[in-house]
Write a protein that holds these residues in place. Structure first.
Motif, PDB file in Angstrom:
ATOM      1  N   GLN A 283       0.796  -1.122  -0.131  1.00  0.00           N
ATOM      2  CA  GLN A 283       0.010  -0.066  -0.003  1.00  0.00           C
ATOM      3  C   GLN A 283       0.742   1.301   0.205  1.00  0.00           C
ATOM      4  OE1 GLN A 283      -3.481  -0.419   2.848  1.00  0.00           O
ATOM      5  NE2 GLN A 283      -2.584  -2.293   3.098  1.00  0.00           N
ATOM      6  N   SER A 286      -1.042   4.207  -2.661  1.00  0.00           N
ATOM      7  CA  SER A 286      -2.458   3.877  -2.096  1.00  0.00           C
ATOM      8  C   SER A 286      -3.470   5.048  -2.679  1.00  0.00           C
ATOM      9  CB  SER A 286      -2.789   3.580  -0.709  1.00  0.00           C
ATOM     10  OG  SER A 286      -2.370   2.202  -0.446  1.00  0.00           O
ATOM     11  N   SER A 328      -1.032   4.325   2.242  1.00  0.00           N
ATOM     12  CA  SER A 328      -2.323   4.047   3.031  1.00  0.00           C
ATOM     13  C   SER A 328      -2.442   4.941   4.227  1.00  0.00           C
ATOM     14  CB  SER A 328      -2.756   2.827   3.318  1.00  0.00           C
ATOM     15  OG  SER A 328      -1.468   2.183   4.005  1.00  0.00           O
ATOM     16  N   TYR A 480      -4.095  -6.000   4.587  1.00  0.00           N
ATOM     17  CA  TYR A 480      -3.148  -5.123   5.446  1.00  0.00           C
ATOM     18  C   TYR A 480      -1.987  -5.949   5.586  1.00  0.00           C
ATOM     19  CZ  TYR A 480      -7.643  -2.491   5.768  1.00  0.00           C
ATOM     20  OH  TYR A 480      -8.706  -1.677   5.508  1.00  0.00           O
ATOM     21  N   GLU A 485      -4.751  -6.725  11.402  1.00  0.00           N
ATOM     22  CA  GLU A 485      -5.748  -5.762  10.834  1.00  0.00           C
ATOM     23  C   GLU A 485      -6.576  -5.988   9.664  1.00  0.00           C
ATOM     24  OE1 GLU A 485      -2.975  -2.135   9.547  1.00  0.00           O
ATOM     25  OE2 GLU A 485      -1.478  -4.036   9.602  1.00  0.00           O
ATOM     26  N   SER A 486      -6.274  -7.288   9.182  1.00  0.00           N
ATOM     27  CA  SER A 486      -7.183  -7.748   8.034  1.00  0.00           C
ATOM     28  C   SER A 486      -8.426  -8.164   8.656  1.00  0.00           C
ATOM     29  CB  SER A 486      -6.821  -8.715   7.081  1.00  0.00           C
ATOM     30  OG  SER A 486      -5.599  -8.348   6.487  1.00  0.00           O
ATOM     31  N   ASN A 489     -10.752  -5.347  10.277  1.00  0.00           N
ATOM     32  CA  ASN A 489     -11.627  -4.773   9.261  1.00  0.00           C
ATOM     33  C   ASN A 489     -12.766  -5.552   9.082  1.00  0.00           C
ATOM     34  OD1 ASN A 489     -11.617  -4.599   5.974  1.00  0.00           O
ATOM     35  ND2 ASN A 489     -11.608  -2.548   7.095  1.00  0.00           N
ATOM     36  N   THR A 781      -6.580  -4.799  -1.202  1.00  0.00           N
ATOM     37  CA  THR A 781      -6.506  -3.502  -1.005  1.00  0.00           C
ATOM     38  C   THR A 781      -7.558  -2.886  -1.996  1.00  0.00           C
ATOM     39  OG1 THR A 781      -4.969  -3.245  -2.861  1.00  0.00           O
ATOM     40  CG2 THR A 781      -4.108  -3.626  -0.543  1.00  0.00           C
ATOM     41  N   SER A 784     -10.911  -3.302   0.726  1.00  0.00           N
ATOM     42  CA  SER A 784     -10.883  -3.235   1.905  1.00  0.00           C
ATOM     43  C   SER A 784     -11.199  -1.973   2.536  1.00  0.00           C
ATOM     44  CB  SER A 784      -9.463  -3.772   2.653  1.00  0.00           C
ATOM     45  OG  SER A 784      -8.362  -2.851   2.100  1.00  0.00           O
ATOM     46  N   SER A 785     -10.822  -0.888   1.974  1.00  0.00           N
ATOM     47  CA  SER A 785     -11.189   0.471   2.127  1.00  0.00           C
ATOM     48  C   SER A 785     -12.118   1.351   1.867  1.00  0.00           C
ATOM     49  CB  SER A 785      -9.776   1.335   2.136  1.00  0.00           C
ATOM     50  OG  SER A 785      -9.511   1.409   0.817  1.00  0.00           O
TER      51      SER A 785
END
Length: 926
Positions: A283, A286, A328, A480, A485-486, A489, A781, A784-785
C-alpha cells in the motif's frame, strides 16, 4: 422514416463507403426484413437453436430469438454472412429486450473474421427495451481472426439463465465513431484490454462516448478527425504508431497516456522517463492527491491501489506535476502520479477499477481541460444520475420510493431519509448551476447528491441475524500488513468468515512438509498460523482455500520433479500443462496429504476446494490417463486421444473424468471427518452446471447429493443482476436444500467490477432467493477501504450467526400446491403443515444440552412469528397460515454445550416457502 434512413445507410454500407467525419453512425442491420422467411434465410440458427421470428416495433420490425432452455440447450445462436470493413468504427450498439429476465443470463455479439472471432458480452436490459454498448475494448479474440477490416460474419447469441422458455428481441445493430479514441495496446497481457475497458466504461457512464481502435488502425490513419486519443496501457507501441501519434499532436490533437511511456511520447509530453519502481511495502501507492486548482472538476484525491509505477520527471517548464502518490497512512511518496503539459497528461500507472467515482471525476476533469465542449453533456448526464444504483434501474423517483418503503425493516432508515433530503436539495442546486452554465460545478453538486442517494440505498438494507458472510482472499496474506488488521477490518464491518488462499498444487504459504514454501513464509512467517490466531481473536471463521492440481506459481525445481516423474497433465494436442494429472494416484495422494496436513496442524474451521476440476475439455490426455481409463472401463481406445470423443465413448469418458475429481472430494471429506468432525468441507464451483461437469469434470451437484460437502460457493461473477438472480435460482433448485449455498459475488474479478451499492443489491438477491449467505471476491486493498466499510454501515451493520454449524434437523413441509423453482409453494390462505425433527449428524458429532425454538421469518430474516419450543425428543409439529404472499423460511434457533464447556448458538433453516404466485421477475421480490 425509420425505413428510409435505414435504407440509405444500408446502401452506403453495401457500397463499402468508409466514414470520413467524426461522430458518425452506421446501421449494420435494422432487422426490417421483407418477411419472416427473409429473416430466417438471413439469420441461420446454429447449435440446435430454433428459427428466428419477426415482431413489429415502432413502424419497423425487430428480430425475435426463441429459446427453450428446459433441455440441454445452453444458448441460442444465429449467424449472418456479411462483408464489412469495421476497422474505423470503435463502438457498437444493439437494442435488446427479453420477455422473462430469468430465462437469459447474458448476450454476446460476435464478428467473424477469417478463421476467428471477435466476441463481446453485455448485460441484458430486462423487460424494457435498452441499448447495450459493445466498445471494441470489450471484444475478446477467439481463434485467429484476420482483422477488423475483414469481417465476414455476425453472430448473435443469447445465453441460458435458467431452465425456462422465453424470447429475446433484437433491433438496430449500429456502428459508431466518436471524436475521442481509446487506442488498444497490442499483446497478450490481459491488463491491456482490461485497462482500456475500464476507461471506456467510466467515460461512458459519465456521458462521454469513445471509439476504441488498435495501434494498426492508428497507423492506417485511425486518428484522422479525432480530437483526443487515450492510451490506457500500450507497452508494445511500434515506431510507425508513435510517428502517427506525433503527427496527430502536431496537428492539434491531445493525448492521455497511462503507465507505459514509449520513446517519442515522453518528449511530446515534456517528460523524461527515469525508471520503474515496485512498491517497497504494501500500500505504498494507495492514493493520488492532486494540486491543480486551475483544472475544473479535478477531485482532491482518488484511491488507487497500485503495486508499481513508472518514474518520470518534467523537462524544464514543458510539463508540471499535478498529482503525487501517497501511501495508506497518508505519507507522501515523493513520486509523481500525474503530470500535465500543453499536449496532454500522463499517469504513472494504469487506471484501476477501485474508487470508480473518483476515477470518473479525474478522467472527466482531464478531458474537460483539453476539450471544454464536453462539459454540457457531462453535466446533463451527472444530473440524470447513474443508470443503476444497487438493483434499481428506474431513476431517481424509483430509488427514493424503494428506500422509503424500507422503513419497517431498516434500523438506519432515519439516516437514509436525511441523506435523501440532502440529495434532493443538491440536485436542485446542480440544475440551477447547469442553467447558469456553471457546468463543472453542476457536475460536482450532482455527483455529491447521487453519492448521498447511493449511501441511503445501502443504509436502507436490513442486517440479518443469521447469514454466512465470507470473503475470499487470493493473496493469502490478507488485505493489510498483518492478518490482525485484516481480521479487525472484516469484524468491524459485519463479516464472519474468511477463505484465504494458503496453498496451490505446488506451493504453500505455511510450513508444509509436502510443498515448496512461498517466499512470504520467510518474510512474514507461517500465514495459516497468523491468520487463524487473528481470526480467533476477532471471532471469525477460517476456511483454508487450496488451488487444487494447478501448479501456476510453483518453484522451477518442483515443476521439474513433477515433469521427471511423469505427473503433469497433457493437452489434447500433446502439449505439457502446468497442471497435475488428476487421475495419477501420486497426485491424488499429494492433494489429500496437503489438505489433511492443514486440518491436522491448525485449528481451522474448514477446508475449501478451488480449481477442483480439469482445466478444460482438452485435458488430460497423458499416457497414464489412457492406461487408467482403459483399465477402469474395459474400453480399448484404438485412436488416442481423438477416439475418446467418439459418440459411443464420450459419455463414458466424461463420467470417468468426473470420477477422478470426485474421488478427491470424497476422500478428503471422509478423512477430515475422522480427524476433526467439526471441520467443514466446501468448494468454489463454476456457475454453469451441467456444462462444468462435461467440460471440466466438476460434478458439484453430485458432491452435494453424496454429503461430501457442507456448503458450496458458486462463482456467479457478473454485473447483471438478472443473470445473477437466474444463476442463484437454478443452483438452489439443483442442490434441493441438501447443503447451504453461499453464492460468489465478483466485486473485483475478470468478469465483473461492482461498486458497494451493486454488491449490496446482489447480497439482497441472495437473501430474497433463499440462499443462506454469500462470499465476495476478492478481499484485497481494492475493496478493504471502500466496499467493506460501506457494507458495514448498512447491509451488514449487525453481527450475524453462521448457519448450519450445530445440530441437524429435517423439515417435512406440506401440503404443497406444487414444487417451486427454488423452494416450496403454497397458495395464499392455505394451511401450512410441517414437522421438524432432529436427525443424526452425518459427521458423527454430538451436541449436549440442546435448547431450541422455531420461528417463521421473511426474506429479510425478520421474525414474523414465534412457533414454539422444540421438544425434548427434538421434534415439533404445527399447522399455520402464513400472513401474506412472499418468501418465508422456518428457522430453528438455539444453543448447545460444546466439548469445551462453552454454550454456543446455532441456527438451521428450511428450504424457502413461497406463498402466492411465484414471481417470474426475481428482482420484483425486492
Amino acid at each position: 422514416m425509420k425505413c428510409l434512413i435505414t435504407g440509405l445507410l444500408l446502401l452506403i454500407l453495401a457500397l463499402n463507403v468508409q466514414p470520413v467525419q467524426a461522430s458518425e453512425s452506421m446501421v449494420i442491420d435494422s432487422f426490417d426484413y421483407a418477411d419472416e422467411t427473409d429473416a430466417r434465410n438471413t439469420w441461420r440458427p446454429v447449435q440446435n437453436s430454433p428459427p428466428v421470428s419477426l415482431v413489429a416495433r415502432d413502424g419497423g420490425q425487430a428480430l425475435q430469438l426463441n429459446a427453450d432452455f428446459t433441455g440441454e440447450l445452453r444458448r441460442v445462436v444465429y449467424d449472418k454472412d456479411v462483408k464489412l470493413d469495421l476497422s474505423q468504427w470503435g463502438r457498437f450498439t444493439l437494442e435488446l429486450r427479453v420477455d422473462e429476465p430469468r430465462v437469459f443470463s447474458t448476450f454476446t455479439l460476435y464478428f467473424r473474421s477469417g478463421s476467428g472471432w471477435y466476441a463481446a458480452t453485455g448485460t441484458l436490459p430486462g423487460k424494457r427495451w435498452g441499448t447495450v454498448h459493445f466498445p471494441r475494448s470489450a471484444f475478446r479474440i477467439e481463434g485467429n481472426p484476420a482483422g477488423w477490416d475483414k469481417i465476414d460474419g455476425i453472430r448473435l447469441s443469447a445465453w441460458r439463465g435458467g431452465s425456462f422458455t422465453g424470447t429475446c428481441l433484437v433491433d438496430n445493430l449500429v456502428a459508431h465513431r466518436e471524436t475521442i479514441a481509446i487506442v488498444l495496446g497490442s499483446g497478450d497481457d490481459s491488463a491491456i484490454q482490461q485497462s482500456a475497458d475500464t476507461i471506456s466504461t467510466l467515460l461512458r457512464e459519465s456521458g462521454i462516448m469513445t471509439s476504441t481502435i488498435t495501434g494498426a488502425d492508428v497507423v492506417r490513419g485511425g486518428l484522422k478527425d479525432m480530437k483526443l486519443a487515450i492510451f490506457p496501457y500500450n507497452p508494445n507501441m511500434k515506431l510507425e504508431e508513435v510517428l502517427e501519434v506525433i503527427r496527430f499532436v502536431k496537428e492539434g490533437g491531445k493525448i492521455l497516456v497511462f503507465y507505459s511511456l514509449p520513446f517519442g511520447l515522453d518528449d511530446l509530453l515534456g517528460l523524461r522517463r527515469t525508471g520503474w519502481k515496485p512498491e517497497d511495502f504494501p500500500q505504498q501507492y494507495s492514493q493520488i492527491r492532486f494540486d491543480a486548482p486551475e483544472i475544473a472538476g479535478l477531485p482532491a484525491q482518488v484511491a488507487q491501489a497500485s503495486w508499481n509505477i513508472t518514474l518520470v520527471e518534467p523537462v524544464r517548464d514543458k510539463a508540471r506535476v499535478i498529482g503525487e502518490w501517497y501511501d495508506s497512512q497518508g505519507r507522501k511518496s515523493g513520486a509523481p502520479a500525474m503530470t500535465i503539459s500543453e499536449n496532454g497528461a500522463y499517469m504513472s500507472h494504469i487506471v484501476l477499477s477501485d474508487d470508480p467515482l473518483g476515477k470518473q471525476q479525474m478522467l472527466v476533469a482531464l478531458l474537460g481541460h483539453f476539450l471544454p465542449e464536453i462539459w454540457p453533456t457531462v453535466a446533463q448526464k451527472a444530473i440524470e444520475g447513474p443508470s443503476q444504483i444497487g438493483h434499481l434501474t428506474e431513476g431517481s423517483e424509483a430509488i427514493d420510493k424503494w428506500i422509503r418503503l424500507q422503513a419497517p425493516v431498516s434500523a438506519q432508515y432515519d439516516a437514509a431519509e436525511r441523506l435523501l433530503v440532502a440529495a434532493e436539495e443538491g440536485l436542485e442546486a446542480a440544475k440551477k448551476a447547469y442553467e447558469e452554465q456553471r457546468y463543472p460545478e453542476a457536475v460536482e453538486l450532482a455527483a455529491t447528491a447521487w453519492d448521498q442517494k447511493t449511501k441511503a440505498y445501502i443504509l436502507a438494507h436490513p442486517s440479518r441475524e443469521v447469514e454466512f458472510r465470507g470473503t475470499w482472499n487470493h493473496s493469502g496474506t490478507g488485505a493489510y500488513a498483518t492478518w490482525d488488521e485484516s481480521m479487525r477490518n472484516l469484524k468491524e464491518n459485519g463479516f464472519n468468515a474468511v477463505l484465504p488462499n494458503m496453498l496451490w498444487g505446488g506451493l504453500a504459504l505455511y510450513e508444509s512438509e509436502y510443498l515448496p514454501h512461498h517466499s512470504v513464509v520467510a518474510e512474514r512467517g507461517d500465514q495459516i498460523a497468523e491468520c487463524v490466531e487473528a481470526a480467533k481473536r476477532h471471532g471469525l471463521e477460517v476456511h483454508v482455500w487450496k488451488v487444487n492440481w494447478r501448479l501456476g506459481n510453483t518453484t522451477a525445481a518442483f515443476r521439474q520433479r513433477m515433469r521427471n516423474e511423469g505427473r503433469l497433465a497433457r493437452h489434447f494436442n500433446g502439449q505439457e500443462l502446468d497442471w497435475l494429472c488428476p487421475s495419477d494416484p501420486r497426485n491424488l495422494q499429494l492433494e489429500l496429504d496437503t489438505l489433511l496436513e492443514v486440518v491436522t496442524k491448525y485449528d481451522v474451521d474448514g477446508i475449501h476446494f478451488d480449481y477442483i476440476r480439469y482445466s478444460d475439455n482438452n485435458s488430460c490426455f497423458c499416457d497414464g490417463c489412457r492406461e487408467r481409463f482403459q483399465r477402469d472401463t474395459g474400453i480399448t481406445v484404438t485412436n488416442w486421444p481423438s477416439g475418446v470423443r467418439a459418440s459411443h465413448i464420450q459419455p463414458i469418458w466424461i463420467q470417468w473424468r468426473c470420477d477422478q475429481i470426485s474421488r478427491l472430494v470424497q476422500q478428503v471429506s471422509e478423512e477430515v471427518r475422522k480427524i476433526k468432525p467439526q471441520v467443514r468441507i466446501s468448494a468454489a464451483v463454476f456457475a454453469n452446471y451441467p456444462a462444468c461437469r462435461e467440460v471440466n469434470g466438476q460434478d458439484w451437484v453430485y458432491w452435494a447429493k453424496q454429503g461430501w460437502v457442507d456448503f458450496l460457493c458458486p462463482m456467479n461473477y457478473t454485473e447483471s443482476d438478472t443473470a445473477f438472480a437466474a444463476r442463484v435460482t437454478e443452483q438452489l433448485h439443483l442442490v434441493e436444500g441438501r447443503v447451504p449455498l453461499y453464492p460468489g459475488i465478483g466485486v473485483v474479478s475478470s468478469s465483473s467490477t461492482l461498486s458497494a451499492d451493486r454488491v449490496a443489491g446482489q447480497i439482497a438477491l441472495t437473501r430474497h432467493l433463499g440462499a443462506d449467505g454469500f462470499t465476495v471476491f476478492d478481499y484485497g486493498t481494492r475493496i478493504s477501504s471502500s466496499i467493506i466499510p460501506a457494507l458495514g454501515e448498512g447491509t451488514l451493520s449487525q453481527p450475524a450467526l453462521i448457519p448450519e454449524t450445530g445440530p441437524r434437523y429435517s423439515f417435512d413441509i406440506g401440503p404443497l400446491t406444487r414444487e417451486a423453482t427454488y423452494g416450496r409453494h403454497i397458495e395464499v390462505g392455505a394451511a401450512l403443515e410441517f414437522s421438524v425433527q432432529q436427525i443424526s449428524d452425518s459427521k458423527g458429532r454430538e451436541f449436549a444440552d440442546i435448547q431450541a425454538s422455531l420461528v417463521l421469518e421473511d426474506a429479510n430474516g425478520t421474525i414474523i412469528r414465534e412457533l414454539g419450543d422444540i421438544g425434548a425428543d427434538g421434534s415439533l409439529s404445527l399447522t399455520i397460515t402464513p400472513p401474506a404472499p412472499g418468501l418465508y423460511r422456518l428457522r430453528i434457533r438455539g444453543s448447545y454445550t460444546a466439548e469445551s464447556g462453552d454454550r454456543r448458538e446455532f441456527s438451521s433453516r428450511s428450504a424457502p416457502i413461497i406463498v402466492g404466485d411465484l414471481r417470474e421477475d426475481i428482482l420484483a421480490l425486492l
